[in-house]
Design a protein around this motif. Sequence first.
Motif, PDB file in Angstrom:
ATOM      1  N   GLU A 167      -2.185   1.126  -4.563  1.00 64.75           N
ATOM      2  CA  GLU A 167      -1.590  -0.120  -4.092  1.00 64.75           C
ATOM      3  C   GLU A 167      -0.936  -0.826  -5.270  1.00 64.75           C
ATOM      4  O   GLU A 167      -1.323  -0.627  -6.426  1.00 64.75           O
ATOM      5  CB  GLU A 167      -2.641  -1.009  -3.429  1.00 64.75           C
ATOM      6  CG  GLU A 167      -3.823  -1.327  -4.313  1.00 64.75           C
ATOM      7  CD  GLU A 167      -4.987  -1.964  -3.569  1.00 64.75           C
ATOM      8  OE1 GLU A 167      -5.424  -1.385  -2.551  1.00 64.75           O
ATOM      9  OE2 GLU A 167      -5.456  -3.019  -4.013  1.00 64.75           O
TER      10      GLU A 167
ATOM     11  N   ARG B 261       7.931  -5.593   5.652  1.00 65.39           N
ATOM     12  CA  ARG B 261       6.638  -4.987   5.987  1.00 65.39           C
ATOM     13  C   ARG B 261       6.558  -3.539   5.504  1.00 65.39           C
ATOM     14  O   ARG B 261       5.468  -3.022   5.291  1.00 65.39           O
ATOM     15  CB  ARG B 261       6.398  -5.025   7.503  1.00 65.39           C
ATOM     16  CG  ARG B 261       6.450  -6.420   8.121  1.00 65.39           C
ATOM     17  CD  ARG B 261       5.349  -7.324   7.711  1.00 65.39           C
ATOM     18  NE  ARG B 261       4.047  -6.770   8.032  1.00 65.39           N
ATOM     19  CZ  ARG B 261       2.918  -7.113   7.412  1.00 65.39           C
ATOM     20  NH1 ARG B 261       2.936  -8.003   6.455  1.00 65.39           N
ATOM     21  NH2 ARG B 261       1.776  -6.562   7.738  1.00 65.39           N
TER      22      ARG B 261
ATOM     23  N   TYR C 190       0.850  -1.181   0.000  1.00 61.53           N
ATOM     24  CA  TYR C 190       0.000   0.000   0.000  1.00 61.53           C
ATOM     25  C   TYR C 190       0.892   1.240   0.000  1.00 61.53           C
ATOM     26  O   TYR C 190       1.869   1.317   0.743  1.00 61.53           O
ATOM     27  CB  TYR C 190      -0.908   0.023   1.231  1.00 61.53           C
ATOM     28  CG  TYR C 190      -1.894  -1.105   1.236  1.00 61.53           C
ATOM     29  CD1 TYR C 190      -3.111  -0.985   0.573  1.00 61.53           C
ATOM     30  CD2 TYR C 190      -1.592  -2.305   1.871  1.00 61.53           C
ATOM     31  CE1 TYR C 190      -4.014  -2.028   0.555  1.00 61.53           C
ATOM     32  CE2 TYR C 190      -2.489  -3.363   1.856  1.00 61.53           C
ATOM     33  CZ  TYR C 190      -3.689  -3.218   1.197  1.00 61.53           C
ATOM     34  OH  TYR C 190      -4.578  -4.265   1.167  1.00 61.53           O
TER      35      TYR C 190
ATOM     36  N   SER D  74       3.910   0.153   2.529  1.00 60.92           N
ATOM     37  CA  SER D  74       3.686  -0.723   3.675  1.00 60.92           C
ATOM     38  C   SER D  74       2.773  -1.866   3.250  1.00 60.92           C
ATOM     39  O   SER D  74       2.008  -1.746   2.297  1.00 60.92           O
ATOM     40  CB  SER D  74       3.046   0.074   4.813  1.00 60.92           C
ATOM     41  OG  SER D  74       2.675  -0.784   5.874  1.00 60.92           O
ATOM     42  N   ARG D  75       2.831  -2.943   3.998  1.00 58.48           N
ATOM     43  CA  ARG D  75       1.920  -4.065   3.767  1.00 58.48           C
ATOM     44  C   ARG D  75       0.514  -3.768   4.268  1.00 58.48           C
ATOM     45  O   ARG D  75      -0.425  -4.489   3.951  1.00 58.48           O
ATOM     46  CB  ARG D  75       2.436  -5.327   4.447  1.00 58.48           C
ATOM     47  CG  ARG D  75       3.754  -5.838   3.917  1.00 58.48           C
ATOM     48  CD  ARG D  75       3.634  -6.277   2.483  1.00 58.48           C
ATOM     49  NE  ARG D  75       4.872  -6.956   2.081  1.00 58.48           N
ATOM     50  CZ  ARG D  75       5.022  -7.618   0.981  1.00 58.48           C
ATOM     51  NH1 ARG D  75       4.024  -7.714   0.119  1.00 58.48           N
ATOM     52  NH2 ARG D  75       6.156  -8.187   0.678  1.00 58.48           N
ATOM     53  N   THR D  76       0.386  -2.705   5.051  1.00 61.31           N
ATOM     54  CA  THR D  76      -0.919  -2.287   5.564  1.00 61.31           C
ATOM     55  C   THR D  76      -1.169  -0.833   5.149  1.00 61.31           C
ATOM     56  O   THR D  76      -0.216  -0.061   5.011  1.00 61.31           O
ATOM     57  CB  THR D  76      -0.965  -2.396   7.105  1.00 61.31           C
ATOM     58  OG1 THR D  76       0.069  -1.569   7.657  1.00 61.31           O
ATOM     59  CG2 THR D  76      -0.776  -3.834   7.563  1.00 61.31           C
TER      60      THR D  76
END
Length: 190
Positions: free
Chosen positions: A59, A131, A42, A147-149
Amino acid sequence: MRRVAALLAALVLAGCASHGEGPVPPRTVEAVDLARYQGTWYELARLPMFFQRGCAQSEAHYNLRDDGSLGVLNRCRTLDGNWKEAHGNAVPQVDGRTDKLWVRFDNWFSRLLPGIAKGEYWVLYVDDDYRTAVVGNPDRKYLWLLSRTPVVSERTRERLMEVAEGQGYDTDLLIWRTPDSALNDSAQHP
């Protein structure tokens, strides 16, 4: 007249001496484990760029292919909640090195000028757990904090900013991800 000629000669020599010298490019990571790098990232923030104009949330989805390249799917959500997609491929700029990639997207421009229509994707930072990451290009015109989130802690955000600033990027120009609450709810994520 001799003074003018001497001054011109000095200016020409000074110009020649500095020609070819430019800013030192940013440092990349030693290597990127593409198997661990694949998956969804993201965009937390980016420097302004033409092809992401109007993007409120972005993303990237990477998948490692059998030939060692990465399949790329970039998605952009606009403020009205609509999604736009771009498909592409990423390959190492130098065989055996995974920190600097060429990215090509499947669009009219890349079909028209295949040798020119590629972007430099340099991985400047990736944490040990894969991450978070910072990606840019050598002339510092492009930058992404990933970021992964879609949301990270303030401490993580500060760390990514430190990395970018330490590499010479102007973080005052960053465009940050628009929170979900600010987007039109009529278009849901598929």
